[in-house]
Design a protein around this motif. Structure first.
Motif, PDB file in Angstrom:
ATOM      1  N   ASN B  51       5.582   0.977  13.373  1.00  0.00           N
ATOM      2  CA  ASN B  51       4.953   0.092  12.389  1.00  0.00           C
ATOM      3  C   ASN B  51       4.695  -1.309  12.917  1.00  0.00           C
ATOM      4  O   ASN B  51       4.285  -2.186  12.164  1.00  0.00           O
ATOM      5  CB  ASN B  51       5.843  -0.017  11.154  1.00  0.00           C
ATOM      6  CG  ASN B  51       5.570   1.101  10.186  1.00  0.00           C
ATOM      7  OD1 ASN B  51       4.473   1.221   9.685  1.00  0.00           O
ATOM      8  ND2 ASN B  51       6.563   1.932   9.954  1.00  0.00           N
ATOM      9  N   PRO B  70      -2.712  -4.504  16.326  1.00  0.00           N
ATOM     10  CA  PRO B  70      -2.676  -4.945  14.923  1.00  0.00           C
ATOM     11  C   PRO B  70      -3.689  -4.246  14.012  1.00  0.00           C
ATOM     12  O   PRO B  70      -3.454  -4.124  12.807  1.00  0.00           O
ATOM     13  CB  PRO B  70      -2.978  -6.442  15.013  1.00  0.00           C
ATOM     14  CG  PRO B  70      -2.487  -6.828  16.358  1.00  0.00           C
ATOM     15  CD  PRO B  70      -2.741  -5.652  17.250  1.00  0.00           C
ATOM     16  N   ILE B  73      -2.525  -1.357  11.629  1.00  0.00           N
ATOM     17  CA  ILE B  73      -1.703  -1.540  10.429  1.00  0.00           C
ATOM     18  C   ILE B  73      -2.312  -0.807   9.239  1.00  0.00           C
ATOM     19  O   ILE B  73      -1.609  -0.159   8.459  1.00  0.00           O
ATOM     20  CB  ILE B  73      -1.540  -3.045  10.129  1.00  0.00           C
ATOM     21  CG1 ILE B  73      -0.494  -3.624  11.081  1.00  0.00           C
ATOM     22  CG2 ILE B  73      -1.140  -3.295   8.688  1.00  0.00           C
ATOM     23  CD1 ILE B  73      -0.347  -5.111  11.024  1.00  0.00           C
ATOM     24  N   LYS B  74      -3.630  -0.827   9.139  1.00  0.00           N
ATOM     25  CA  LYS B  74      -4.271  -0.186   7.982  1.00  0.00           C
ATOM     26  C   LYS B  74      -4.302   1.333   8.127  1.00  0.00           C
ATOM     27  O   LYS B  74      -4.623   2.033   7.172  1.00  0.00           O
ATOM     28  CB  LYS B  74      -5.673  -0.758   7.772  1.00  0.00           C
ATOM     29  CG  LYS B  74      -6.637  -0.470   8.906  1.00  0.00           C
ATOM     30  CD  LYS B  74      -8.023  -0.941   8.533  1.00  0.00           C
ATOM     31  CE  LYS B  74      -9.098  -0.451   9.489  1.00  0.00           C
ATOM     32  NZ  LYS B  74      -8.697  -0.221  10.874  1.00  0.00           N
ATOM     33  N   LEU B 101      -3.008  -6.473   1.227  1.00  0.00           N
ATOM     34  CA  LEU B 101      -2.363  -6.753   2.512  1.00  0.00           C
ATOM     35  C   LEU B 101      -2.671  -5.649   3.520  1.00  0.00           C
ATOM     36  O   LEU B 101      -2.667  -5.873   4.721  1.00  0.00           O
ATOM     37  CB  LEU B 101      -0.845  -6.866   2.351  1.00  0.00           C
ATOM     38  CG  LEU B 101      -0.298  -8.143   1.724  1.00  0.00           C
ATOM     39  CD1 LEU B 101       1.220  -8.127   1.759  1.00  0.00           C
ATOM     40  CD2 LEU B 101      -0.814  -9.379   2.441  1.00  0.00           C
ATOM     41  N   LYS B 102      -2.935  -4.446   3.026  1.00  0.00           N
ATOM     42  CA  LYS B 102      -3.266  -3.339   3.924  1.00  0.00           C
ATOM     43  C   LYS B 102      -4.761  -3.303   4.218  1.00  0.00           C
ATOM     44  O   LYS B 102      -5.260  -2.343   4.802  1.00  0.00           O
ATOM     45  CB  LYS B 102      -2.829  -2.011   3.301  1.00  0.00           C
ATOM     46  CG  LYS B 102      -1.339  -1.739   3.429  1.00  0.00           C
ATOM     47  CD  LYS B 102      -0.961  -1.389   4.854  1.00  0.00           C
ATOM     48  CE  LYS B 102       0.514  -0.982   4.933  1.00  0.00           C
ATOM     49  NZ  LYS B 102       0.951  -0.876   6.331  1.00  0.00           N
ATOM     50  N   GLY B 103      -5.493  -4.292   3.772  1.00  0.00           N
ATOM     51  CA  GLY B 103      -6.886  -4.414   4.170  1.00  0.00           C
ATOM     52  C   GLY B 103      -7.901  -3.896   3.157  1.00  0.00           C
ATOM     53  O   GLY B 103      -9.089  -3.899   3.421  1.00  0.00           O
TER      54      GLY B 103
END
Lengths: 434, 308
Positions: B51, B70, B73-74, B101-103
């Protein structure tokens, strides 16, 4: 992905919508004003009371010096014994009895004056009486020695030294007071801001840990982003609160002065009116205005913003790191001391040393040390600090600030995922290496 | 690419403590992958590395062929074991925030949340605060938030803890459905029966080292002991047992049936087939029970951990 604005927004909104935050925002100025009004009311009440002082002057030298004033009335007794006078004073509930023995020699009288009272009298009352009697006795003695008192009084001279710098800028005593006021206010404001909102940041970090949401969040954002978002969001909420406080405070003062029939004119008008009535005071008002314009205003404002922001961020990153290192608020104590100490030191240095000697060694050194420089430098600047000193101090501060944010972020990154044990300083240092 | 995730020789130390020692795992695309191990073995560290919460000291992690970065992350949805939500925030607001926050955009998030809330029948919770919900209810929200951005890789750490059997089943079905829709699932748990039920592949981590991994069926085959559980009705139990003992390794078995019969565990010697045993038994009496003893994940777990 840059989530900083999103995090700032959330932090800000949750803070601002929080019930206790709202209550504090509205209640604090009300309580403050209420307290101030209460104190003002009580002291007014105290002043309204007229105290009576009985005077039994058997020497006959001083009895005519006592003039009734707003707060004190004198009751001159004559033709009675001390015992009778005491009894009378007790019966009439007077504050006390001033007794001068029946002596003709001034020197002898001066050491044989007594004050009788039920409760011990206030210091101001005694010194007030002493001054009056002293003046009278001095005058009598001067006359006895063949000196013309009227001539002495007429020969008294008052001196005002006007100040001017080499470059021709005029200044006055009022300038120093003004500098003190602005410097002190700026330094103290920063101090309060750090303590109140630093704690709020710390609590907000702890909340994320105890509610165990932290791991979900940092699987989406970098810890440093979360930390900065928290600091900025909370600070914005703080600024909002401050502005509301100023607004409500101002409003309340206006309302109060209207309701209680205090003169509704603005302070400026009042000053002008007073100035017209009293030429000497007029000079003072003018002094205040010139003193204000004599302040290095642009410098003051820019420096205030820069030092305030960097100083606040420096300390708040410490608060965030502490919040991350512990599990609950009671564990924060051991880490709070190193934060509070330099802050207190800065305020004390500001209020004692800077005022005494704004460019002395102590003031100079502490306006460069990063943990004290924001407060001390802000207090020094009104007295005129060379630009290179301000820039150097700011550079040191910003350098330290970057370092502490990096340092705090390290502790934060590790700390937020640590549960259960209370870390020691040694352990914190180990986290840096993770 | 047949593997969604490739963890290659990853090590991580915390001070003097080595949390992971050259661990490698590969997670095939579309599989449910069980990440097992005793407490403190290093599972959570590995999951946090995937993660990008923790950086590995050495080794590489590839997601869908690319080194972890990075932007991934999504692509990952993570339900940690230590999980919670902001207590004073409203359910809907909080779900929107976490989704963003997860896009996801706000509009996307709203639309998908509406779908999931309806699906799990929690629509009327939108304006409730988390502190008003029960633990199981909060867990449902967390599950929704984890899967909302439709990640390629889902990581569930003890997903069923806190759920009653009905809701646990509901979540299990949702996980299976997500897999059908193309997601790959990493599943970390101490509940061996769910591993048995769900996982295609497993890896076992013990004391910072990976000590076992592969397809579950392969591992079982590897651990099988060629032993059959037999129930047989015969006139002379003792004679039969004696006769069997000469040919096979025999021990008394303990299983529950409705009949009163002779119950034995019989281990085949090398070379002999189950049919040989069965045809021998049918000549001796009536066979009421004949099952190969397949080692359970539980047995494999305990045995492997003990031997290491």
């Amino acid at each position: 992905m840059n989530h900083l604005p999103l995090i700032i927004k959330r932090e800000y909104l949750t803070k601002v919508r929080n019930k206790s935050f709202i209550v504090m925002t509205i209640l604090s100025p009300i309580i403050m004003i209420a307290l101030i009004s209460l104190v003002a009311y009580l002291s007014a009440l105290n002043n309204d009371k007229v105290r009576t002082i009985a005077v039994l002057d058997q020497s006959g030298l001083v009895k005519d010096v006592f003039k009734n004033t707003e707060h004190t009335s004198y009751n001159l007794l004559s033709n009675m014994s001390l015992t009778d006078a005491k009894r009378l004073v007790k019966e009439t509930n007077a504050s006390g009895l001033l007794y001068v023995e029946e002596l003709k020699d001034v020197d002898a009288v001066s050491t044989h004056i007594k004050f009788y009272s039920e409760e011990s009298p206030s210091l101001s009352l005694i010194s007030d009486l002493e001054t009056q009697v002293e003046h009278k006795l001095t005058d009598i003695k001067l006359q006895q020695n063949g000196v013309n008192v009227g001539m002495i009084n007429a020969s008294k001279v008052q001196v005002t030294i006007s100040q001017e710098s080499f470059t021709g800028e005029k200044s006055s005593k009022m300038d120093s007071i003004m500098k003190l006021f602005f410097g002190g206010a700026a330094g103290y404001l920063l101090f309060m801001f750090i303590i109140i909102y630093g704690n709020m940041i710390m609590r907000s970090v702890i909340e994320e840990k105890t509610s165990r949401i932290i791991e979900v969040i940092i699987s989406s954002v970098k810890p440093i982003q979360l930390m900065l978002g928290k600091i900025i969001g909370t600070s914005l909420a703080g600024i909002t609160q401050f502005i509301i406080w100023i607004f409500i405070g101002g409003l309340l003062i206006t309302i109060l002065s209207v309701v209680f029939g205090v003169e509704t004119q603005t302070p400026q008008q009042e000053l002008v009116n007073q100035a017209m009535a009293n030429p000497e005071l007029g000079m003072q008002v003018q002094d205040v205005v010139t003193a204000f314009y004599n302040l290095p205003l642009t410098n003051l404002v820019i420096a205030f913003i820069l030092f305030f922001v960097s100083g606040y961020l420096l300390y708040s990153s410490f608060y965030a790191a502490i919040g991350a290192a512990v599990d609950n608020e009671t564990d924060t104590q051991q880490f709070m001391l190193p934060i509070i100490m330099p802050l207190m030191l800065a305020v004390y240095i500001g209020f004692f040393t800077v005022i005494e000697d704004p460019h002395g060694t102590v003031s100079l050194v502490f306006s460069f040390l990063p943990l004290t420089s924001p407060v001390v430098m802000l207090m020094r600047i009104p007295f005129g600090v060379p630009l290179w000193q301000q820039l150097l101090s700011l550079a040191i501060l910003i350098g330290t600030f970057m370092f502490t944010v990096w340092f705090a972020a390290k502790i934060y990154r590790v700390g937020i995922l640590m549960y259960g044990k209370k870390p020691s300083y040694k352990e914190l240092m180990k986290w840096i290496k993770y | 690419m047949s593997n969604l995730l490739e963890v290659n020789q990853v090590s991580k130390s915390f001070g003097n403590f080595k949390a992971l020692n050259n661990a490698s795992i590969t997670v095939p695309k579309g599989s449910i992958f069980g990440l097992l191990g005793p407490n403190g073995a290093g599972k959570t560290t590995l999951i946090r590395i995937i993660n990008q919460i923790t950086m590995p000291d050495s080794g590489t992690v590839r997601l869908d062929g690319d080194l972890l970065n990075p932007a991934h992350i999504k692509d990952i949805g993570y339900l940690p074991e230590e999980r919670g939500l902001y207590k004073t925030m409203k359910v809907g607001e909080q779900a929107l925030y976490l989704a963003q926050l997860k896009g996801l955009t706000k509009a996307e998030a709203k639309e998908r949340l509406a779908y999931w809330f309806e699906r799990l029948e929690i629509g009327d919770w939108w304006n409730k605060k988390i502190q008003e919900l029960s633990k199981g209810m909060a867990q449902k929200i967390q599950f929704v938030v984890t899967v909302l951005h439709q990640p390629k890789l889902l990581i569930f750490d003890e997903p069923f803890s806190g759920f009653d059997p009905i809701n646990a089943n509901l979540i299990k079905d949702e996980i299976l459905r997500l897999r059908e829709n193309g997601a790959t699932v990493i599943f970390s748990t101490h509940r061996m029966e769910s591993v048995e039920e769900l996982c295609d592949d497993i890896a076992l981590i013990h004391k910072s080292n990976k000590i076992l991994d592969g397809k579950l069926v392969d591992i079982k085959r590897q651990y099988k002991i060629n032993t059959f559980e037999v129930g047989i009705k015969t006139f002379d139990n003792e004679a039969l047992q004696r006769e069997l003992s000469q040919k096979f390794e025999v021990s008394v078995a303990n299983f529950k049936t409705l009949e009163d019969e002779l119950k034995l565990n019989i281990k085949l010697s090398n070379g002999s087939k189950p049919n040989d045993l069965l045809s021998f038994l049918t000549t001796k009496g009536e066979v009421s029970h004949f099952v190969e003893l397949i080692p359970s994940v539980n047995d494999i777990f305990i045995e492997t951990v003990k031997n290491n």
